[in-house]
Design an enzyme around this catalytic site. Structure first.
Site, PDB file in Angstrom:
ATOM      1  CB  CYS A  22      -2.459  11.332  21.827  1.00 27.12           C
ATOM      2  SG  CYS A  22      -2.199  10.472  23.389  1.00 27.12           S
ATOM      3  CG  HIS A  66      11.120  -0.980  15.168  1.00 24.50           C
ATOM      4  ND1 HIS A  66      10.866  -2.191  15.765  1.00 24.50           N
ATOM      5  CD2 HIS A  66      11.936  -0.314  15.991  1.00 24.50           C
ATOM      6  CE1 HIS A  66      11.534  -2.257  16.903  1.00 24.50           C
ATOM      7  NE2 HIS A  66      12.189  -1.118  17.069  1.00 24.50           N
ATOM      8  CD  GLU A 107      -2.423   3.956  22.572  1.00 22.56           C
ATOM      9  OE1 GLU A 107      -2.648   4.065  21.352  1.00 22.56           O
ATOM     10  OE2 GLU A 107      -2.953   4.677  23.444  1.00 22.56           O
TER      11      GLU A 107
END
Length: 118
Positions: A22, A66, A107
């Site tokens: 990650c 976004h 998530e």
């Protein structure tokens, strides 16, 4: 009484203080659940769902959707994002009859953080 509204947004991040998969740039399709606790008012509502939607959109979704979250939150773990969302909404959702109860941030469909403030 608990009232919940569910939202979705997509965003990218990388965990700069984490060593593993990650730490590289990647994205998620987040599921956000906002729960308000209170008692119905004279109109029979804890909070109007349309008002809740408007506040969450203005304070959270318009910023995070976004986006590259690292430009907003230094270490954008699900935990830190949840606390950031709580801080953006807590005062905006405080009324005589209700208050923010919980932020749940998924998530992925299997990884979720629940935050109820300090």
């Amino acid at each position: 009484m608990l009232v919940k509204r569910i939202f979705n947004f997509a965003a990218a991040h990388n965990l700069i203080k984490y060593h593993g998969k990650c730490e590289t740039l990647h994205g998620h399709n987040y599921r956000l659940e906002i729960t308000v606790e209170g008692t119905p008012d004279e109109e029979g509502m804890v909070i109007d769902f349309l008002e809740l939607k408007k506040i969450v959109k203005e304070e959270v979704l318009n910023i995070l959707d976004h986006s590259y979250i690292n430009e907003i939150i230094e270490q954008p773990t699900a935990e830190n994002i949840s606390m950031w969302i709580w801080n953006k909404l807590e005062n905006k959702l405080k009324r005589d009859n209700c208050k923010l109860y919980e932020v749940a941030l998924y998530e992925t469909e299997n990884n979720v953080v629940y935050y109820r403030g300090e």
